[in-house]
Design a protein around this motif. Structure first.
Motif, mmCIF file in Angstrom:
data_model
loop_
_atom_site.group_PDB
_atom_site.id
_atom_site.type_symbol
_atom_site.label_atom_id
_atom_site.label_comp_id
_atom_site.label_asym_id
_atom_site.label_seq_id
_atom_site.Cartn_x
_atom_site.Cartn_y
_atom_site.Cartn_z
ATOM 1 N N PHE A 115 0.979 -1.051 -0.038
ATOM 2 C CA PHE A 115 -0.120 0.078 0.159
ATOM 3 C C PHE A 115 0.925 1.237 0.041
ATOM 4 O O PHE A 115 0.578 2.138 0.515
ATOM 5 C CB PHE A 115 -1.069 0.044 1.345
ATOM 6 C CG PHE A 115 -1.820 -1.334 1.377
ATOM 7 C CD1 PHE A 115 -2.655 -1.522 0.100
ATOM 8 C CD2 PHE A 115 -1.786 -2.169 2.211
ATOM 9 C CE1 PHE A 115 -3.406 -2.784 0.233
ATOM 10 C CE2 PHE A 115 -2.481 -3.396 2.249
ATOM 11 C CZ PHE A 115 -3.274 -3.498 1.335
ATOM 12 N N GLU A 116 1.949 1.183 -0.646
ATOM 13 C CA GLU A 116 2.902 2.245 -0.785
ATOM 14 C C GLU A 116 3.788 2.086 -1.825
ATOM 15 O O GLU A 116 3.954 0.840 -2.487
ATOM 16 C CB GLU A 116 3.844 2.537 0.298
ATOM 17 C CG GLU A 116 3.523 2.684 1.593
ATOM 18 C CD GLU A 116 4.568 2.769 2.657
ATOM 19 O OE1 GLU A 116 5.772 3.263 2.413
ATOM 20 O OE2 GLU A 116 4.148 2.767 3.802
ATOM 21 N N LEU A 117 4.309 3.116 -2.792
ATOM 22 C CA LEU A 117 4.806 2.883 -4.023
ATOM 23 C C LEU A 117 6.527 2.969 -3.298
ATOM 24 O O LEU A 117 7.052 3.751 -3.922
ATOM 25 C CB LEU A 117 4.830 3.974 -5.019
ATOM 26 C CG LEU A 117 3.225 3.776 -5.549
ATOM 27 C CD1 LEU A 117 2.866 4.856 -6.619
ATOM 28 C CD2 LEU A 117 3.203 2.381 -6.189
ATOM 29 N N ASP A 175 -0.855 6.562 -6.013
ATOM 30 C CA ASP A 175 0.030 7.022 -4.974
ATOM 31 C C ASP A 175 -0.897 7.913 -3.856
ATOM 32 O O ASP A 175 -0.673 7.911 -2.428
ATOM 33 C CB ASP A 175 1.310 7.799 -5.185
ATOM 34 C CG ASP A 175 2.142 8.035 -4.172
ATOM 35 O OD1 ASP A 175 2.312 7.485 -3.185
ATOM 36 O OD2 ASP A 175 2.677 9.219 -3.990
ATOM 37 N N SER A 176 -1.607 8.756 -4.387
ATOM 38 C CA SER A 176 -2.554 9.807 -3.742
ATOM 39 C C SER A 176 -3.765 8.890 -2.978
ATOM 40 O O SER A 176 -3.953 9.259 -1.837
ATOM 41 C CB SER A 176 -3.394 10.827 -4.491
ATOM 42 O OG SER A 176 -2.224 11.618 -5.408
ATOM 43 N N LEU A 177 -3.982 7.775 -3.581
ATOM 44 C CA LEU A 177 -4.911 6.931 -2.857
ATOM 45 C C LEU A 177 -4.274 6.395 -1.739
ATOM 46 O O LEU A 177 -5.062 6.346 -0.496
ATOM 47 C CB LEU A 177 -5.567 5.709 -3.626
ATOM 48 C CG LEU A 177 -6.241 4.939 -3.281
ATOM 49 C CD1 LEU A 177 -7.558 5.292 -2.718
ATOM 50 C CD2 LEU A 177 -6.337 3.506 -4.108
ATOM 51 N N TYR A 178 -3.160 5.836 -1.678
ATOM 52 C CA TYR A 178 -2.285 5.013 -0.592
ATOM 53 C C TYR A 178 -2.193 6.292 0.417
ATOM 54 O O TYR A 178 -2.253 5.836 1.740
ATOM 55 C CB TYR A 178 -1.049 4.779 -1.065
ATOM 56 C CG TYR A 178 -1.093 3.494 -1.985
ATOM 57 C CD1 TYR A 178 -2.392 2.675 -1.993
ATOM 58 C CD2 TYR A 178 -0.219 3.221 -2.868
ATOM 59 C CE1 TYR A 178 -2.218 1.538 -2.866
ATOM 60 C CE2 TYR A 178 -0.410 2.083 -3.800
ATOM 61 C CZ TYR A 178 -1.243 1.205 -3.713
ATOM 62 O OH TYR A 178 -1.212 0.181 -4.475
ATOM 63 N N LEU A 187 -9.991 -1.056 -2.224
ATOM 64 C CA LEU A 187 -9.953 0.178 -2.890
ATOM 65 C C LEU A 187 -8.524 0.295 -3.840
ATOM 66 O O LEU A 187 -8.791 0.744 -4.796
ATOM 67 C CB LEU A 187 -9.463 1.285 -1.847
ATOM 68 C CG LEU A 187 -10.513 1.666 -0.914
ATOM 69 C CD1 LEU A 187 -10.261 2.441 0.403
ATOM 70 C CD2 LEU A 187 -11.968 2.290 -1.544
ATOM 71 N N LYS A 188 -7.522 -0.553 -3.494
ATOM 72 C CA LYS A 188 -6.653 -0.676 -4.343
ATOM 73 C C LYS A 188 -6.672 -1.273 -5.615
ATOM 74 O O LYS A 188 -6.513 -0.943 -6.795
ATOM 75 C CB LYS A 188 -5.292 -1.316 -3.719
ATOM 76 C CG LYS A 188 -4.167 -1.755 -4.692
ATOM 77 C CD LYS A 188 -2.966 -2.524 -3.811
ATOM 78 C CE LYS A 188 -1.906 -3.079 -4.783
ATOM 79 N NZ LYS A 188 -1.205 -3.893 -3.928
ATOM 80 N N ASP A 189 -7.634 -2.525 -5.363
ATOM 81 C CA ASP A 189 -7.997 -3.114 -6.668
ATOM 82 C C ASP A 189 -8.844 -2.276 -7.816
ATOM 83 O O ASP A 189 -8.928 -2.458 -8.970
ATOM 84 C CB ASP A 189 -8.774 -4.431 -6.296
ATOM 85 C CG ASP A 189 -7.583 -5.699 -5.627
ATOM 86 O OD1 ASP A 189 -6.462 -5.344 -5.934
ATOM 87 O OD2 ASP A 189 -8.116 -6.484 -4.940
ATOM 88 N N GLN A 190 -9.718 -1.761 -7.200
ATOM 89 C CA GLN A 190 -10.619 -0.798 -7.673
ATOM 90 C C GLN A 190 -9.805 0.304 -8.461
ATOM 91 O O GLN A 190 -10.264 0.486 -9.760
ATOM 92 C CB GLN A 190 -11.661 -0.169 -6.730
ATOM 93 C CG GLN A 190 -12.770 0.600 -7.550
ATOM 94 C CD GLN A 190 -13.589 1.482 -6.362
ATOM 95 O OE1 GLN A 190 -13.809 0.733 -5.351
ATOM 96 N NE2 GLN A 190 -14.263 2.405 -7.122
ATOM 97 N N LYS A 191 -9.175 0.993 -7.956
ATOM 98 C CA LYS A 191 -8.203 1.952 -8.501
ATOM 99 C C LYS A 191 -7.283 1.379 -9.722
ATOM 100 O O LYS A 191 -7.361 1.936 -11.024
ATOM 101 C CB LYS A 191 -7.024 2.585 -7.621
ATOM 102 C CG LYS A 191 -6.405 3.576 -8.478
ATOM 103 C CD LYS A 191 -6.995 4.672 -9.076
ATOM 104 C CE LYS A 191 -7.679 5.607 -8.065
ATOM 105 N NZ LYS A 191 -8.421 6.772 -8.859
#
Length: 349
Positions: free
Chosen positions: A104-106, A248-251, A266-270
């Motif tokens: 959950f981070e780049l 990245d903004s989502l994370y 939320l990650k999968d959706q994005k």
């Protein structure tokens, strides 16, 4: 006295191997893989005289020699003996890179090695070792992936051979790849993978354009096809970099109070939005709309793409505004500012 010195060196070596045993084993494997390719590479004359090698392949070998000379004469890259031999891959890949990123981070995982420093990827000449490492990293919770590598550079320390798979590339793609790798052999800033890869990509792109104009002309089929492909690649790159920023903004909105399941959803959706968004882009030559048909990207893809393409505009602006598009002046400046990695080793070899 000599005996004491020898015992001291032996003790230090054993201590070093004991502390860095995993790194030492990996280094031995990598060294063996690289040296095998270097030693098994044959002079180009043996391929040019081989009736089993097609005329098209022989033409590509000659073309690579022209590209090499062009990088010295027109781009200011250093002369090396790289690409004066060729390694026959027998139709098989030779190298795979493992990359890993926090879920959950780049933020990439980095592997550290004595003397060489740290790297955000780990190469293997044996695919099973690469996939095993990837699977172990995934069990530990990392986003991890394995990708086949089409070329690699010893950074000018050794004389890199042509890989036979390179001969299957189009003229423009071949020029771009050769110039990219030869740039690594001229300038490599220790500890700055993003800078190095972005620089090599920039010089590869701009250098290939100039080579194609020099050899074929601005209105040639080779140049027109390359520019069309470059335009599509630029469209794709800008979209992926913008999408990387959005991911990245989502994370950044994730909190410790959120469950892993909620974050993953939320990650999968994005990521699904990003992959499906390609359908709304317009491409003229290469259909990037199908890019994700065979795989779903994870953080390693976005992090790796950023590593190669995020600074292209910065390099282009510096190159054109500060050096008026003069490659010799630009490369002299960079070589003066950043001393090439392993420069002393290059002299030895």
């Amino acid at each position: 006295m000599v005996k004491k010195i020898f015992l001291g060196i032996l003790f230090f070596l054993l201590l070093f191997l004991g502390y860095y045993h995993e790194e030492a084993l990996y280094g031995i494997r990598q060294g063996k893989g690289q040296l095998q390719i270097i030693f098994d590479a044959k002079p180009l004359s043996s391929y040019l005289e081989d009736p089993e090698i097609s005329e098209k392949q022989k033409a590509k070998i000659h073309l690579i020699q022209e590209i090499r000379q062009f990088t010295i004469d027109s781009l200011g890259l250093d002369y090396t003996e790289s690409y004066t031999k060729m390694y026959d891959q027998k139709g098989e890949p030779i190298l795979w890179n493992v990359t890993a990123c926090k879920p959950f981070e780049l933020t990439p995982k980095r592997w550290s090695f004595p003397i060489a420093g740290s790297f955000p990827y780990k190469g293997y000449f044996i695919k099973d070792l690469a996939t095993t490492e990837r699977d172990e990293l995934r069990k530990e919770g990392w986003d991890a992936d394995v990708r086949e590598v089409s070329a690699w550079s010893t950074l000018g320390v050794l004389n890199d051979p042509i890989l036979s798979s390179m001969l299957e590339r189009s003229t423009g793609s071949l020029a771009q790849l050769v110039i990219h790798e030869l740039t690594h052999g001229t300038l490599y800033v220790k500890g700055s993978i993003t800078y190095n890869e972005n620089l090599a990509d920039f010089v590869g792109d701009e250098g290939a354009k100039r080579f194609l104009i020099y050899k074929y002309g601005k209105y040639s089929e080779e140049y027109i096809k390359f520019m069309a492909r470059s335009g599509d690649r630029k469209t794709f790159s800008e979209y992926i970099l913008k999408s990387t920023h959005a991911l990245d903004s989502l994370y950044q909105t994730f909190t410790d109070q959120m469950s892993v399941e909620e974050k993953q959803q939320l990650k999968d959706q994005k990521i699904k939005e990003i992959t499906e968004g390609l359908q709304h882009l317009s491409f003229s030559n290469y259909n990037y709309c199908t890019y994700f048909d065979d795989f779903t990207p994870n953080n390693t893809f976005f992090m790796s793409y950023k590593r190669y393409r995020s600074k292209q505009n910065e390099f282009k602006k510096e190159f054109e505004e500060d050096f008026n598009g003069d490659f010799h002046a630009y490369m002299d400046y960079l070589k003066e500012k950043y001393q090439p990695m392993f420069k002393y080793l290059k002299k030895m070899f």
